[in-house]
Structure formats: C-alpha cells, structure tokens
Design an enzyme around this catalytic site. Structure first.
Site, PDB file in Angstrom:
ATOM      1  N   SER A  33       0.828  -1.205   0.000  1.00 30.22           N
ATOM      2  CA  SER A  33       0.000   0.000   0.000  1.00 30.22           C
ATOM      3  C   SER A  33       0.863   1.256   0.000  1.00 30.22           C
ATOM      4  O   SER A  33       1.907   1.316   0.629  1.00 30.22           O
ATOM      5  CB  SER A  33      -0.884  -0.014   1.246  1.00 30.22           C
ATOM      6  OG  SER A  33      -1.557   1.218   1.382  1.00 30.22           O
ATOM      7  N   TYR A  46      -0.732   1.021  10.606  1.00 29.93           N
ATOM      8  CA  TYR A  46      -0.879   0.359   9.314  1.00 29.93           C
ATOM      9  C   TYR A  46       0.317   0.675   8.416  1.00 29.93           C
ATOM     10  O   TYR A  46       0.864  -0.210   7.764  1.00 29.93           O
ATOM     11  CB  TYR A  46      -2.187   0.781   8.646  1.00 29.93           C
ATOM     12  CG  TYR A  46      -2.424   0.123   7.315  1.00 29.93           C
ATOM     13  CD1 TYR A  46      -2.684  -1.245   7.240  1.00 29.93           C
ATOM     14  CD2 TYR A  46      -2.381   0.854   6.143  1.00 29.93           C
ATOM     15  CE1 TYR A  46      -2.895  -1.864   6.020  1.00 29.93           C
ATOM     16  CE2 TYR A  46      -2.592   0.243   4.916  1.00 29.93           C
ATOM     17  CZ  TYR A  46      -2.853  -1.109   4.859  1.00 29.93           C
ATOM     18  OH  TYR A  46      -3.058  -1.716   3.652  1.00 29.93           O
TER      19      TYR A  46
END
Length: 95
Positions: A33, A46
């Site tokens: 990501s 994250y």
C-alpha cells in the site's frame, strides 16, 4: 493486522519458495500500500506494518541466490474508501 499482512505473507513465501528455487526461475511480486508514504496519526500502525512487508521483500531479494525475481510494485494511490475516509477526516494528504 500484523498477523495477516506480515506473518502470513512470510509463511506463504516460506511454503512456495522451495519449489520456486528448484525451478530456478519464478517471480514474487508484492504490491504494498502507498499509505506507508502517507502515514498519519490515524494510520501510523498500518503504515508501519506495510513498511515491514516492504522490508521483508527487499531483504528476500538480496538473500536469494537464484533466478527467482523478487520485487515490489509501487502503484499510484487509488481512491479507496480507506483513503476517502482519511481525507474527509482531514488526517491524510489530499490527492
């Protein structure tokens, strides 16, 4: 989250890598990501986990002494509900 994103990826790699190295030709491509580059107060954990995935891929690439190619594809940010939520909350960079 770390269990799925980091440890399961490592486990899958450990499972398939012997057959890949036996063929001495294959590809491992990871698409981490882009949020790792846009870490914000509400996404810092994250972002750290995704960075761990990228570090694993980079280390694996350097450790393998075979023709198994290891890479990470870095795509442009996609307008996902996760990103839109962060933009609406004002906790990430605007696209």
């Amino acid at each position: 989250m770390c269990e799925v994103n980091v440890f399961e990826g490592m486990a899958i790699t450990k499972t398939v890598l012997p057959s890949m190295t036996e063929k001495n030709s294959d590809y491992i491509i990871n698409v981490p990501s882009k949020i790792r580059e846009l870490a914000t107060p509400k996404s810092n954990s994250y972002a750290a986990i995704i960075q761990a995935v990228l570090s694993f891929i980079n280390s694996l690439r350097m450790e393998l002494e075979t023709n198994v190619n290891v890479s990470a594809a870095s795509l442009s940010p996609l307008e996902t509900s996760f990103l839109i939520l962060r933009i609406n909350e004002g906790t990430t960079l605007k696209m």
